[in-house]
Structure formats: structure tokens, C-alpha cells
Write a protein that holds these residues in place. Structure first.
Motif, PDB file in Angstrom:
ATOM      1  N   CYS A  52      49.214 -13.909   1.334  1.00  0.00           N
ATOM      2  CA  CYS A  52      49.745 -12.546   1.476  1.00  0.00           C
ATOM      3  C   CYS A  52      49.448 -11.612   0.304  1.00  0.00           C
ATOM      4  CB  CYS A  52      51.261 -12.605   1.671  1.00  0.00           C
ATOM      5  SG  CYS A  52      51.761 -13.392   3.209  1.00  0.00           S
ATOM      6  N   GLN A  53      49.296 -12.144  -0.890  1.00  0.00           N
ATOM      7  CA  GLN A  53      49.108 -11.268  -2.056  1.00  0.00           C
ATOM      8  C   GLN A  53      47.683 -10.740  -2.107  1.00  0.00           C
ATOM      9  OE1 GLN A  53      50.087 -14.757  -4.514  1.00  0.00           O
ATOM     10  NE2 GLN A  53      48.407 -14.156  -5.843  1.00  0.00           N
ATOM     11  N   CYS A  58      50.335 -10.408  -8.062  1.00  0.00           N
ATOM     12  CA  CYS A  58      51.322  -9.923  -7.096  1.00  0.00           C
ATOM     13  C   CYS A  58      52.272 -11.058  -6.727  1.00  0.00           C
ATOM     14  CB  CYS A  58      50.626  -9.390  -5.857  1.00  0.00           C
ATOM     15  SG  CYS A  58      49.480  -8.050  -6.233  1.00  0.00           S
ATOM     16  N   CYS A  88      57.425  -7.048  -3.165  1.00  0.00           N
ATOM     17  CA  CYS A  88      57.760  -7.035  -1.747  1.00  0.00           C
ATOM     18  C   CYS A  88      57.853  -5.588  -1.258  1.00  0.00           C
ATOM     19  CB  CYS A  88      59.090  -7.756  -1.511  1.00  0.00           C
ATOM     20  SG  CYS A  88      59.479  -7.994   0.234  1.00  0.00           S
ATOM     21  N   TRP A  94      50.821  -6.479  -1.255  1.00  0.00           N
ATOM     22  CA  TRP A  94      51.313  -7.555  -0.385  1.00  0.00           C
ATOM     23  C   TRP A  94      51.088  -7.186   1.075  1.00  0.00           C
ATOM     24  CZ3 TRP A  94      52.736 -11.591  -3.231  1.00  0.00           C
ATOM     25  CH2 TRP A  94      53.348 -12.672  -2.597  1.00  0.00           C
TER      26      TRP A  94
END
Length: 125
Positions: A52-53, A58, A88, A94
Motif C-alpha cells: 500500500c505505501q 510511508c 493514513c 498510501w
């Protein structure tokens, strides 16, 4: 008048409950749609999810990580030094689907006009 006093007390209790739910001091009660931004303290847990990063810097705070879905992802955590913040909800850091429900960005519905084959803006039947 006792009835009027009871009504006033009831109204004040209701207003207090509403204020508590919308208080900026209680972001866990509502979906903000804005990035978390939690500033890490020494020894906090920060989570990385390579799925996801956008890059290795991140991270998610522990709370956001546990409130989001990273099943099957490549994840690891580390203890933090003071500084840095939770990414987030930051779409530059993200993936949206990896954000927790509180900080997941709201994506506005957009309409895209697609011209018909005849070149006009409306399709003909």
C-alpha cells in the motif's frame, strides 16, 4: 416549574452528547476523511505495508493499521523515534484501499462526458 427544569436538563444532556460526538478532540468517533497525521513518540509502533505505501518512508500508526485491511499484504512494523507522522489518508503516500475507514479519503463522484460515435455529445437511439 419542575417540568420546565426537566426539559432543560434533557435538552442540555442531548446537546452535550452531540458535542461529544462532533468534538475535534474525539476523531475516533467520526469519519474525518482527512489524513491521520498522528505524530509518533519514542517507542510507538509504526507499520509499513509494501503493498500500500508509495515508498519505504510511508507508515501507519498502530491504530490505523489495525482498523484497516492488509490481509495477504507484505507488512512489518518497527519502533519509532520521536517525529514523523501517520500517513493514513494521504493519497500521495498510501493507497486508498489500505487506509482505515476514519481517514479514507472521500472520492467525489465525477461525470465524464463520452461523445457518441457520431460526434455529438448525446447518444442517439
Amino acid at each position: 416549574n419542575p417540568n420546565r427544569k426537566a426539559d432543560l436538563v434533557s435538552t442540555l444532556k442531548h446537546l452535550h452528547e452531540v458535542a461529544q460526538k462532533s468534538s475535534p478532540m474525539s476523531p475516533h468517533l467520526t469519519r474525518t476523511g482527512r489524513p491521520c497525521g498522528y505524530v509518533f513518540r519514542r517507542g510507538d509502533i509504526a507499520w509499513n505495508c509494501r503493498t500500500c505505501q508509495t515508498d519505504s518512508t510511508c507508515v501507519l500508526c498502530d491504530r490505523c493499521f489495525h482498523e484497516s485491511d492488509h490481509e495477504g499484504h507484505e507488512v512489518f512494523f518497527h519502533r519509532t523515534s520521536p517525529g514523523g507522522c501517520c500517513d493514513c489518508g494521504d493519497i500521495e503516500a498510501w493507497k486508498i484501499e489500505g487506509c482505515c475507514p476514519r481517514h479514507r479519503p472521500r472520492i467525489a463522484n465525477t461525470c465524464i462526458e463520452i461523445p457518441s460515435e457520431s460526434g455529438s455529445d448525446t447518444a442517439q437511439t
